[in-house]
Write a protein that holds these residues in place. Structure first.
Motif, PDB file in Angstrom:
ATOM      1  N   GLU A 135       0.828  -1.213   0.000  1.00  9.99           N
ATOM      2  CA  GLU A 135       0.000   0.000   0.000  1.00  9.99           C
ATOM      3  C   GLU A 135       0.859   1.259   0.000  1.00  9.99           C
ATOM      4  N   LYS A 136       2.063   1.169   0.556  1.00  9.95           N
ATOM      5  CA  LYS A 136       2.983   2.306   0.603  1.00  9.95           C
ATOM      6  C   LYS A 136       3.879   2.366  -0.633  1.00  9.95           C
ATOM      7  N   GLY A 137       3.678   1.434  -1.584  1.00  9.93           N
ATOM      8  CA  GLY A 137       4.460   1.431  -2.816  1.00  9.93           C
ATOM      9  C   GLY A 137       5.866   0.878  -2.659  1.00  9.93           C
ATOM     10  N   LEU A 138       6.058  -0.045  -1.711  1.00  5.80           N
ATOM     11  CA  LEU A 138       7.399  -0.531  -1.397  1.00  5.80           C
ATOM     12  C   LEU A 138       7.785  -1.925  -1.887  1.00  5.80           C
ATOM     13  N   PRO A 139       6.951  -2.672  -2.583  1.00  3.23           N
ATOM     14  CA  PRO A 139       7.376  -4.034  -2.966  1.00  3.23           C
ATOM     15  C   PRO A 139       8.701  -4.092  -3.719  1.00  3.23           C
ATOM     16  N   ALA A 140       8.960  -3.149  -4.597  1.00  6.19           N
ATOM     17  CA  ALA A 140      10.207  -3.159  -5.367  1.00  6.19           C
ATOM     18  C   ALA A 140      11.420  -2.813  -4.507  1.00  6.19           C
ATOM     19  N   HIS A 141      11.178  -2.260  -3.328  1.00 13.46           N
ATOM     20  CA  HIS A 141      12.256  -1.847  -2.425  1.00 13.46           C
ATOM     21  C   HIS A 141      12.305  -2.717  -1.169  1.00 13.46           C
TER      22      HIS A 141
END
Length: 144
Positions: A82-88
């Motif tokens: 939800e915070k846009g962090l899967p790639a990181h």
């Protein structure tokens, strides 16, 4: 910034976090929470959201969970998504103290791929059987 986030059932994650503090690392980028007995999923998710509130989409996360596919790790991954962090984010199930210590020590200095490889190796190396000698051989000699 790079964060170490630990999640679990019961008190495993806060317990590991306590050990890392005892070893001298009380850094604000090491976070933990857990799903405790009697806690509902909604309350746990709110705790995870509060815990990762300082993490931004520009940050990197090393996520350790107790059980791969367990609700603490799954809900933490959903919250990070939800915070846009899967790639990181690099995530692991089966966390143990050697993995957490390796993550803590390499968090600021290692690239994520190297850190991932070292954490997996240390986690595996940390698991071994301790063979306790028995007195059976001595007992046989006493019968002679």
């Amino acid at each position: 910034m790079r964060y170490l986030v630990m999640v679990s059932h019961g008190t495993l994650a806060p317990g590991l976090h306590s050990v890392l503090k005892m070893l001298g690392n009380d850094a604000p980028n090491i976070l933990s929470t857990s799903l405790v007995d009697g806690m509902g999923a909604d309350e746990y998710v709110e705790n995870v959201k509060a815990m990762v509130a300082p993490v931004t989409a520009d940050d990197e996360v090393v996520l350790l969970g107790d059980i791969l596919g367990g609700s603490p790790l799954t809900n933490a991954m959903n919250t990070l998504a939800e915070k846009g962090l899967p790639a990181h984010t690099i995530a692991f199930g089966g966390m143990n103290l050697p993995m957490a210590m390796t993550a803590m020590m390499g968090l600021a200095t290692m690239d994520l791929d190297s850190l991932k490889q070292m954490m997996l190796q240390e986690g595996k190396n940390g698991m071994s059987e301790l063979v306790v000698p028995t007195d059976d051989a001595d007992d046989e000699d006493d019968d002679i």
